[in-house]
Design a protein around this motif. Structure first.
Motif, PDB file in Angstrom:
ATOM      1  N   GLN A  20      43.348  30.975  14.831  1.00 32.13           N
ATOM      2  CA  GLN A  20      42.776  29.845  14.118  1.00 32.13           C
ATOM      3  C   GLN A  20      41.321  30.133  13.753  1.00 32.13           C
ATOM      4  N   THR A  21      40.982  29.861  12.508  1.00 30.81           N
ATOM      5  CA  THR A  21      39.609  30.038  12.030  1.00 30.81           C
ATOM      6  C   THR A  21      39.124  28.706  11.491  1.00 30.81           C
ATOM      7  N   TYR A  22      37.969  28.288  11.977  1.00 29.28           N
ATOM      8  CA  TYR A  22      37.321  27.071  11.507  1.00 29.28           C
ATOM      9  C   TYR A  22      36.200  27.492  10.563  1.00 29.28           C
ATOM     10  N   VAL A  23      36.165  26.896   9.385  1.00 29.31           N
ATOM     11  CA  VAL A  23      35.142  27.234   8.403  1.00 29.31           C
ATOM     12  C   VAL A  23      34.399  25.958   8.035  1.00 29.31           C
ATOM     13  N   VAL A  24      33.092  25.991   8.200  1.00 25.18           N
ATOM     14  CA  VAL A  24      32.259  24.837   7.906  1.00 25.18           C
ATOM     15  C   VAL A  24      31.052  25.290   7.096  1.00 25.18           C
ATOM     16  N   ARG A  25      30.608  24.433   6.213  1.00 32.13           N
ATOM     17  CA  ARG A  25      29.367  24.707   5.498  1.00 32.13           C
ATOM     18  C   ARG A  25      28.215  24.257   6.396  1.00 32.13           C
ATOM     19  N   HIS A  26      27.086  24.950   6.306  1.00 35.29           N
ATOM     20  CA  HIS A  26      25.912  24.505   7.059  1.00 35.29           C
ATOM     21  C   HIS A  26      25.661  23.033   6.758  1.00 35.29           C
ATOM     22  N   LEU A  27      24.904  22.389   7.607  1.00 37.40           N
ATOM     23  CA  LEU A  27      24.694  20.952   7.460  1.00 37.40           C
ATOM     24  C   LEU A  27      23.449  20.634   6.637  1.00 37.40           C
ATOM     25  N   ASN A  28      23.128  19.350   6.555  1.00 36.12           N
ATOM     26  CA  ASN A  28      22.157  18.786   5.619  1.00 36.12           C
ATOM     27  C   ASN A  28      20.814  19.506   5.585  1.00 36.12           C
ATOM     28  N   THR A  29      20.462  19.911   4.368  1.00 33.66           N
ATOM     29  CA  THR A  29      19.178  20.572   4.107  1.00 33.66           C
ATOM     30  C   THR A  29      18.563  19.954   2.852  1.00 33.66           C
ATOM     31  N   PRO A  30      17.258  20.143   2.682  1.00 36.41           N
ATOM     32  CA  PRO A  30      16.661  19.712   1.413  1.00 36.41           C
ATOM     33  C   PRO A  30      17.140  20.614   0.285  1.00 36.41           C
ATOM     34  N   ALA A  31      17.244  20.061  -0.899  1.00 34.57           N
ATOM     35  CA  ALA A  31      17.691  20.834  -2.065  1.00 34.57           C
ATOM     36  C   ALA A  31      16.573  21.744  -2.560  1.00 34.57           C
ATOM     37  N   GLY A  32      16.971  22.906  -3.045  1.00 31.59           N
ATOM     38  CA  GLY A  32      16.044  23.770  -3.753  1.00 31.59           C
ATOM     39  C   GLY A  32      15.181  24.700  -2.920  1.00 31.59           C
ATOM     40  N   GLU A  33      15.275  24.665  -1.619  1.00 29.47           N
ATOM     41  CA  GLU A  33      14.471  25.565  -0.780  1.00 29.47           C
ATOM     42  C   GLU A  33      15.288  26.797  -0.424  1.00 29.47           C
ATOM     43  N   ARG A  34      14.626  27.927  -0.283  1.00 24.78           N
ATOM     44  CA  ARG A  34      15.296  29.210  -0.029  1.00 24.78           C
ATOM     45  C   ARG A  34      15.929  29.295   1.360  1.00 24.78           C
ATOM     46  N   ASP A  35      15.189  28.978   2.396  1.00 29.54           N
ATOM     47  CA  ASP A  35      15.706  29.084   3.764  1.00 29.54           C
ATOM     48  C   ASP A  35      15.201  27.904   4.592  1.00 29.54           C
ATOM     49  N   PRO A  36      15.656  26.695   4.242  1.00 26.79           N
ATOM     50  CA  PRO A  36      15.126  25.512   4.918  1.00 26.79           C
ATOM     51  C   PRO A  36      15.722  25.294   6.301  1.00 26.79           C
ATOM     52  N   ASP A  37      14.979  24.532   7.083  1.00 23.93           N
ATOM     53  CA  ASP A  37      15.517  24.008   8.335  1.00 23.93           C
ATOM     54  C   ASP A  37      16.432  22.838   8.009  1.00 23.93           C
ATOM     55  N   LEU A  38      17.292  22.484   8.959  1.00 21.74           N
ATOM     56  CA  LEU A  38      18.125  21.304   8.781  1.00 21.74           C
ATOM     57  C   LEU A  38      17.247  20.051   8.775  1.00 21.74           C
ATOM     58  N   LEU A  39      17.652  19.087   7.985  1.00 21.26           N
ATOM     59  CA  LEU A  39      17.029  17.766   8.008  1.00 21.26           C
ATOM     60  C   LEU A  39      17.488  17.036   9.272  1.00 21.26           C
ATOM     61  N   PRO A  40      16.844  15.918   9.646  1.00 14.25           N
ATOM     62  CA  PRO A  40      17.329  15.164  10.813  1.00 14.25           C
ATOM     63  C   PRO A  40      18.821  14.820  10.731  1.00 14.25           C
ATOM     64  N   ALA A  41      19.318  14.481   9.535  1.00 14.61           N
ATOM     65  CA  ALA A  41      20.758  14.196   9.393  1.00 14.61           C
ATOM     66  C   ALA A  41      21.585  15.446   9.673  1.00 14.61           C
ATOM     67  N   GLY A  42      21.066  16.614   9.306  1.00 15.16           N
ATOM     68  CA  GLY A  42      21.758  17.868   9.589  1.00 15.16           C
ATOM     69  C   GLY A  42      21.789  18.171  11.076  1.00 15.16           C
ATOM     70  N   LYS A  43      20.684  17.902  11.763  1.00 11.03           N
ATOM     71  CA  LYS A  43      20.651  18.114  13.220  1.00 11.03           C
ATOM     72  C   LYS A  43      21.636  17.181  13.917  1.00 11.03           C
ATOM     73  N   HIS A 111      28.226  28.717   3.458  1.00 17.14           N
ATOM     74  CA  HIS A 111      27.403  28.080   2.440  1.00 17.14           C
ATOM     75  C   HIS A 111      28.310  27.483   1.374  1.00 17.14           C
ATOM     76  N   SER A 112      27.742  26.639   0.508  1.00 13.52           N
ATOM     77  CA  SER A 112      28.548  25.991  -0.534  1.00 13.52           C
ATOM     78  C   SER A 112      29.240  27.010  -1.427  1.00 13.52           C
ATOM     79  N   ASN A 113      28.614  28.164  -1.635  1.00  8.27           N
ATOM     80  CA  ASN A 113      29.200  29.175  -2.517  1.00  8.27           C
ATOM     81  C   ASN A 113      30.059  30.199  -1.776  1.00  8.27           C
ATOM     82  N   THR A 114      30.169  30.114  -0.450  1.00 10.26           N
ATOM     83  CA  THR A 114      30.992  31.071   0.291  1.00 10.26           C
ATOM     84  C   THR A 114      32.206  30.439   0.958  1.00 10.26           C
ATOM     85  N   VAL A 115      32.109  29.176   1.352  1.00 10.26           N
ATOM     86  CA  VAL A 115      33.209  28.523   2.073  1.00 10.26           C
ATOM     87  C   VAL A 115      34.523  28.581   1.295  1.00 10.26           C
TER      88      VAL A 115
END
Length: 153
Positions: A20-43, A111-115
């Motif tokens: 079994q393989t689980y595939v998830v996209r990373h969680l909530n980040t600000p739009a447009g940043e190259r390598d952002p930290d997760l937002l509080p909603a993402g955490k 990521h959105s383009n890899t999942v």
């Protein structure tokens, strides 16, 4: 007999991963940043993901070398005492080969383009394109079948 064994080996390699393989996209980040930290909603979503995995076995966790994927997996890696395995998100075929060679259930944070590619190359039904605001979904792929679930809102 050798020919039959060789043919069986070829079929086994061509089959989708049975673990079994689980595939998830990373969680909530600000739009447009190259390598952002997760937002509080993402955490908060990362904590919800860890709760979703309670009682489920995991043998490995794969993340790309970006803060957002590492932070998405962090509550699970800490709880399970698993060191995340870094993969190159530009090389989905290599990742899928590694996943198929891994024994037991695994989690991939993508990521959105890899999942969509990961799910499809594992033999599951390709998800639709993901938009920036698409967070909190997980695809479970096993034996060439996939199902979609939500773990966070």
């Amino acid at each position: 007999m050798r020919l039959a064994l060789a043919a069986l080996a070829l079929v086994a390699v061509a089959l989708p991963a049975s673990a079994q393989t689980y595939v998830v996209r990373h969680l909530n980040t600000p739009a447009g940043e190259r390598d952002p930290d997760l937002l509080p909603a993402g955490k908060a979503g990362a904590e919800a993901l860890a709760k979703w995995f309670r009682g489920k076995r995991l043998t490995a966790i794969y993340v790309s070398d970006y803060r957002r994927t590492r932070q998405t997996a962090a509550p699970i890696t800490a709880a399970r005492k698993l060191e995340p395995i870094v993969y190159d998100p530009r090389d989905t075929p290599a990742l899928v080969a590694r996943l198929k060679a891994t024994k037991g259930p695994v989690l991939v944070v993508g990521h959105s383009n890899t999942v969509p590619d990961i799910v499809e190359q594992l033999g599951g039904t390709r998800p639709g394109d993901l938009k920036h605001e698409d967070f909190g979904d997980i695809w479970v792929v096993k034996s060439g079948r996939s199902r979609h679930a939500r773990f966070a809102r």
